[in-house]
Design a protein around this motif. Structure first.
Motif, short mmCIF file in Angstrom:
data_model
loop_
_atom_site.label_atom_id
_atom_site.label_comp_id
_atom_site.label_asym_id
_atom_site.label_seq_id
_atom_site.Cartn_x
_atom_site.Cartn_y
_atom_site.Cartn_z
N TYR A 17 10.95 7.71 -3.12
CA TYR A 17 11.29 6.31 -3.30
C TYR A 17 10.61 5.43 -2.27
O TYR A 17 10.44 4.24 -2.48
CB TYR A 17 12.80 6.13 -3.15
N LYS A 20 7.46 3.31 -3.30
CA LYS A 20 7.57 2.27 -4.32
C LYS A 20 8.66 1.27 -4.02
O LYS A 20 8.85 0.31 -4.72
CB LYS A 20 7.83 2.91 -5.68
N GLN A 111 12.86 2.44 -8.89
CA GLN A 111 11.63 3.00 -9.45
C GLN A 111 11.83 3.60 -10.84
O GLN A 111 10.84 3.93 -11.51
CB GLN A 111 11.06 4.06 -8.51
N SER A 112 13.04 3.71 -11.27
CA SER A 112 13.28 4.13 -12.65
C SER A 112 12.99 2.99 -13.63
O SER A 112 12.87 3.22 -14.83
CB SER A 112 14.73 4.59 -12.82
N ASN A 113 12.89 1.77 -13.08
CA ASN A 113 12.72 0.61 -13.95
C ASN A 113 11.51 -0.26 -13.60
O ASN A 113 11.05 -1.03 -14.44
CB ASN A 113 13.97 -0.27 -13.89
N HIS A 115 7.64 -0.62 -11.12
CA HIS A 115 6.67 -0.06 -10.20
C HIS A 115 5.65 -1.14 -9.88
O HIS A 115 5.51 -2.13 -10.61
CB HIS A 115 5.98 1.19 -10.78
N SER A 129 4.12 5.90 -13.90
CA SER A 129 4.83 5.08 -14.87
C SER A 129 6.34 5.29 -14.80
O SER A 129 6.84 6.36 -14.42
CB SER A 129 4.33 5.40 -16.28
N THR A 130 7.08 4.26 -15.23
CA THR A 130 8.53 4.38 -15.31
C THR A 130 8.95 5.25 -16.49
O THR A 130 10.14 5.52 -16.66
CB THR A 130 9.17 2.98 -15.44
N ASP A 131 7.99 5.68 -17.30
CA ASP A 131 8.32 6.64 -18.36
C ASP A 131 8.69 7.99 -17.76
O ASP A 131 9.32 8.82 -18.43
CB ASP A 131 7.13 6.81 -19.31
N SER A 133 10.58 10.40 -14.84
CA SER A 133 11.75 10.38 -13.98
C SER A 133 11.29 10.27 -12.53
O SER A 133 10.13 10.58 -12.21
CB SER A 133 12.58 11.66 -14.18
N PRO A 134 12.14 9.83 -11.60
CA PRO A 134 11.72 9.73 -10.21
C PRO A 134 11.13 11.02 -9.63
O PRO A 134 10.10 10.96 -8.95
CB PRO A 134 13.01 9.31 -9.49
N GLN A 137 7.70 11.27 -10.96
CA GLN A 137 6.83 10.29 -10.32
C GLN A 137 6.31 10.83 -8.99
O GLN A 137 5.15 10.63 -8.64
CB GLN A 137 7.59 8.98 -10.12
#
Length: 268
Positions: A17, A20, A111-113, A115, A129-131, A133-134, A137
């Protein structure tokens, strides 16, 4: 109420986290710092706490549970040290883990929503991408990015343990030797200029009374405990589908290994 969790168990989420949600983490650092006194000149005054002090504080933190130390950690004399030194270590551990967990929990949500819209690397690679999961990522980050994040966190950890040597004002009294648990030293000892301190960067606690600081510290400890449970809930729901019914359909599943931060870079 003594709560200690292994740092490694939330280290990976925090790192993923940090990159980002830097602005969020900095803001939280300032808020957390406001709960304790501002950096001051080195003093010989000690702040050692006893079990009686913990029992008194526990009643303020949770009037229902009050003091709860089923493993009798406060009397364990870690590394042959005194009870006061052991309590100082436990207090530092809980405050630090609570802060890490708060950063991890907020970072997980952000960061789930969202970036950063700009490129992550010089070759134009975007942020994950937010597609994803953390944890995914984090796996998608280049190794150099992971090394920078972990290296920076390692520097902060090392710097926080510095204590003043003879003829030096760098560092502060160690928390196991009467220092204040949770207080991060100023960056005055860094060779080059640093505009802000990690500890209370905007001097928000400068004019706070002792009572306000004490209340703020209690709030921070309780928030940290809740955040530790929260980030474990996120990670559990991602890695063990159905383990947290309240998060079903909210968090994305993760098939990787959250306890192996470099598993996507090396195969041992």
């Amino acid at each position: 109420f003594v709560v200690t969790f292994p740092l490694l168990s939330i280290l990976n989420p925090k790192h993923q986290y940090t990159m980002k949600t830097a602005a969020v983490v900095i803001a939280m650092a300032g808020s957390a710092a406001a709960f304790t006194s501002a950096p001051a000149a080195r003093s010989s005054t000690t702040l050692s706490e006893s079990k009686a002090d913990l029992q008194a504080m526990a009643g303020k933190l949770n009037p229902l549970v009050k003091y709860w130390d089923p493993l009798d950690l406060t009397s364990s004399a870690f590394w042959g040290k005194s009870e006061e030194a052991t309590i100082g270590w436990l207090r530092q551990s809980e405050i630090k883990h609570g802060r890490v967990a708060m950063a991890a929990f907020v970072g997980h949500c952000v960061q789930s929503n969202f970036h950063f819209p700009w490129a992550m690397t010089l070759d134009g690679t975007p942020f994950p991408s937010t597609d994803l999961s953390p944890p995914e990522q984090w796996d998608a980050l280049p190794f150099s990015s992971k090394a920078q994040i972990i290296g920076f966190v390692g520097f902060l950890e090392l710097y926080s343990e510095l204590t003043p040597g003879e003829g030096s004002d760098i560092g502060q009294t160690h928390y196991t030797k009467g220092g204040q648990p949770g207080k991060f030293p100023s960056f005055d000892g860094v060779p080059h200029s640093v505009p802000f301190n990690l500890f209370d960067p905007f001097n928000l606690s400068k004019n706070k009374t002792a009572e306000q600081k004490e209340k703020g510290l209690l709030v921070e400890i309780n928030n940290g405990r809740l955040a530790m449970l929260g980030i474990f809930g996120f990670v559990s729901a991602e890695t063990i589908p159905g383990s947290v019914p309240a998060l079903a359909g909210i968090v994305k599943s993760y098939a990787g290994e959250v306890m192996a931060p470099f598993s996507a870079d090396f195969v041992l």
